[in-house]
Design a protein around this motif. Sequence first.
Motif, PDB file in Angstrom:
ATOM      1  N   GLN A   1       0.969  -1.200   0.067  1.00 44.20           N
ATOM      2  CA  GLN A   1      -0.100  -0.051  -0.030  1.00 44.20           C
ATOM      3  C   GLN A   1       0.899   1.351  -0.146  1.00 44.20           C
ATOM      4  O   GLN A   1       1.679   1.493   0.992  1.00 44.20           O
ATOM      5  CB  GLN A   1      -0.913  -0.074   1.308  1.00 44.20           C
ATOM      6  N   GLY A   2       1.050   1.886  -1.127  1.00 42.78           N
ATOM      7  CA  GLY A   2       1.596   3.180  -1.104  1.00 42.78           C
ATOM      8  C   GLY A   2       3.258   3.006  -1.418  1.00 42.78           C
ATOM      9  O   GLY A   2       3.854   4.016  -1.333  1.00 42.78           O
ATOM     10  N   ALA A   3       3.456   1.689  -1.752  1.00 44.94           N
ATOM     11  CA  ALA A   3       5.148   1.562  -1.767  1.00 44.94           C
ATOM     12  C   ALA A   3       5.265   0.486  -2.627  1.00 44.94           C
ATOM     13  O   ALA A   3       4.420  -0.366  -3.079  1.00 44.94           O
ATOM     14  CB  ALA A   3       5.735   1.286  -0.244  1.00 44.94           C
ATOM     15  N   ILE A   4       6.758   0.017  -2.902  1.00 44.48           N
ATOM     16  CA  ILE A   4       6.959  -1.356  -3.447  1.00 44.48           C
ATOM     17  C   ILE A   4       8.126  -1.808  -2.919  1.00 44.48           C
ATOM     18  O   ILE A   4       8.674  -1.249  -1.812  1.00 44.48           O
ATOM     19  CB  ILE A   4       7.494  -0.982  -4.881  1.00 44.48           C
ATOM     20  N   GLY A   5       8.371  -3.096  -3.250  1.00 41.78           N
ATOM     21  CA  GLY A   5       9.448  -3.827  -2.527  1.00 41.78           C
ATOM     22  C   GLY A   5      10.813  -3.295  -2.836  1.00 41.78           C
ATOM     23  O   GLY A   5      11.067  -2.665  -3.872  1.00 41.78           O
ATOM     24  N   ARG A   6      11.709  -3.710  -2.145  1.00 39.00           N
ATOM     25  CA  ARG A   6      13.118  -3.503  -2.349  1.00 39.00           C
ATOM     26  C   ARG A   6      13.541  -4.458  -3.327  1.00 39.00           C
ATOM     27  O   ARG A   6      13.196  -5.575  -3.704  1.00 39.00           O
ATOM     28  CB  ARG A   6      13.976  -3.533  -0.925  1.00 39.00           C
ATOM     29  N   SER A   7      14.569  -3.637  -4.047  1.00 41.94           N
ATOM     30  CA  SER A   7      15.256  -4.356  -5.039  1.00 41.94           C
ATOM     31  C   SER A   7      16.844  -4.525  -5.044  1.00 41.94           C
ATOM     32  O   SER A   7      17.478  -4.623  -5.890  1.00 41.94           O
ATOM     33  CB  SER A   7      14.756  -3.748  -6.437  1.00 41.94           C
TER      34      SER A   7
ATOM     35  N   GLY B   1       2.343  -5.436   6.082  1.00 41.48           N
ATOM     36  CA  GLY B   1       1.356  -4.105   6.049  1.00 41.48           C
ATOM     37  C   GLY B   1      -0.045  -4.483   5.768  1.00 41.48           C
ATOM     38  O   GLY B   1      -0.512  -5.584   5.449  1.00 41.48           O
ATOM     39  N   PRO B   2      -0.948  -3.323   5.375  1.00 35.39           N
ATOM     40  CA  PRO B   2      -2.270  -3.538   5.256  1.00 35.39           C
ATOM     41  C   PRO B   2      -2.561  -3.972   3.715  1.00 35.39           C
ATOM     42  O   PRO B   2      -1.826  -3.658   2.864  1.00 35.39           O
ATOM     43  CB  PRO B   2      -2.881  -1.948   5.552  1.00 35.39           C
ATOM     44  N   ALA B   3      -3.625  -4.521   3.411  1.00 39.11           N
ATOM     45  CA  ALA B   3      -4.228  -4.734   2.075  1.00 39.11           C
ATOM     46  C   ALA B   3      -4.705  -3.471   1.342  1.00 39.11           C
ATOM     47  O   ALA B   3      -4.956  -2.173   1.868  1.00 39.11           O
ATOM     48  CB  ALA B   3      -5.436  -5.799   2.113  1.00 39.11           C
ATOM     49  N   SER B   4      -4.516  -3.480  -0.201  1.00 40.57           N
ATOM     50  CA  SER B   4      -4.991  -2.337  -0.823  1.00 40.57           C
ATOM     51  C   SER B   4      -5.631  -3.097  -2.194  1.00 40.57           C
ATOM     52  O   SER B   4      -5.885  -4.450  -2.348  1.00 40.57           O
ATOM     53  CB  SER B   4      -4.027  -1.494  -1.197  1.00 40.57           C
ATOM     54  N   THR B   5      -5.889  -2.196  -3.049  1.00 44.09           N
ATOM     55  CA  THR B   5      -6.328  -2.903  -4.430  1.00 44.09           C
ATOM     56  C   THR B   5      -5.379  -2.572  -5.482  1.00 44.09           C
ATOM     57  O   THR B   5      -4.893  -1.252  -5.417  1.00 44.09           O
ATOM     58  CB  THR B   5      -7.912  -2.276  -4.642  1.00 44.09           C
ATOM     59  N   PHE B   6      -5.273  -3.191  -6.470  1.00 44.41           N
ATOM     60  CA  PHE B   6      -4.400  -2.533  -7.725  1.00 44.41           C
ATOM     61  C   PHE B   6      -4.926  -1.533  -8.267  1.00 44.41           C
ATOM     62  O   PHE B   6      -4.145  -0.539  -8.655  1.00 44.41           O
ATOM     63  CB  PHE B   6      -4.493  -3.720  -8.842  1.00 44.41           C
TER      64      PHE B   6
ATOM     65  N   THR C   1      -8.266  -7.137  -4.823  1.00 40.54           N
ATOM     66  CA  THR C   1      -7.615  -6.883  -3.548  1.00 40.54           C
ATOM     67  C   THR C   1      -6.457  -7.669  -3.243  1.00 40.54           C
ATOM     68  O   THR C   1      -6.511  -8.936  -3.632  1.00 40.54           O
ATOM     69  CB  THR C   1      -8.580  -7.170  -2.466  1.00 40.54           C
ATOM     70  N   PHE C   2      -5.476  -7.085  -3.230  1.00 42.02           N
ATOM     71  CA  PHE C   2      -4.042  -7.742  -2.771  1.00 42.02           C
ATOM     72  C   PHE C   2      -3.598  -7.747  -1.239  1.00 42.02           C
ATOM     73  O   PHE C   2      -3.751  -6.555  -0.773  1.00 42.02           O
ATOM     74  CB  PHE C   2      -2.973  -7.456  -3.509  1.00 42.02           C
ATOM     75  N   VAL C   3      -3.095  -8.869  -0.711  1.00 45.49           N
ATOM     76  CA  VAL C   3      -2.522  -8.836   0.534  1.00 45.49           C
ATOM     77  C   VAL C   3      -1.204  -8.928   0.485  1.00 45.49           C
ATOM     78  O   VAL C   3      -0.609  -9.751  -0.278  1.00 45.49           O
ATOM     79  CB  VAL C   3      -2.963 -10.078   1.278  1.00 45.49           C
ATOM     80  N   PRO C   4      -0.579  -7.865   0.577  1.00 46.04           N
ATOM     81  CA  PRO C   4       1.071  -7.757   0.468  1.00 46.04           C
ATOM     82  C   PRO C   4       1.666  -8.596   1.859  1.00 46.04           C
ATOM     83  O   PRO C   4       1.187  -9.187   2.409  1.00 46.04           O
ATOM     84  CB  PRO C   4       1.436  -6.568   0.538  1.00 46.04           C
ATOM     85  N   GLY C   5       3.134  -8.872   1.463  1.00 46.81           N
ATOM     86  CA  GLY C   5       3.641  -9.544   2.555  1.00 46.81           C
ATOM     87  C   GLY C   5       4.062  -8.824   3.929  1.00 46.81           C
ATOM     88  O   GLY C   5       4.219  -9.636   4.792  1.00 46.81           O
TER      89      GLY C   5
END
Length: 217
Positions: free
Chosen positions: A158-164, A196-201, A190-194
């Motif tokens: 939610q509001g971010a991306i994973g580290r690369s 933090g909270p869920a969000s939608t695409f 709706t997605f559940v990330p690894g």
Amino acid sequence: MKLYVIPVASYQENCVVVACERTQRAAVVDPGGSGSDVDKVLAEVDDLGLTVESILVTHGHIDHVAGVKEMSDRLQVPVIGPHEDDRPVLAQLDKQAKLFGYPPAPGFEPDRWVEDGESIDVGDVRLQVVLVPGHTPGHVAFFDPESRYALTGDLLFQGAIGRSDFPGGDHDTLVRSIREKLFPLGDDVTFVPGHGPASTFGEERRTNPFVGDAAVA
């Protein structure tokens, strides 16, 4: 399909129990904590009256797999995923433990590596495998077209991306995976990330400062 999110270990990783409501069969996705965290997840499974038939893995980082070996041994169920390109990541669990401040975790090899586009059955639920490299080379997401839920591991938040910046990661690849593999699944997903909270695409496509439409225009 019903999802039960159980944050585990010091990084509060979202271990997810995927359950088929008709058959009460289930899969545990990314059991990232060992010992008492495995106990916590399995106690929740028992309370829900579910029978675990598999353990699914999105990627090989220790905060997502520290409990895999212990849980699979206790339940005698197969480990499925990630893609085989994560083999070098899983081979470095000792180094990862030191890097992340985790206790040592036993190594393992999945009973089955997965491929982009294949399906995994959990009772009557059929999850689609989506190969989404960038955070790690063999990172996958699991998507249920019927319920419109996706489990995205550490690719998108939610509001971010994973580290690369970890070994095997690549920023441009990660952005392409999100924009070209996840977002086309639908704004309503709706997605559940690894973590933090869920969000939608759709919400992330509109507002995410890293991969939203405005960010890449």
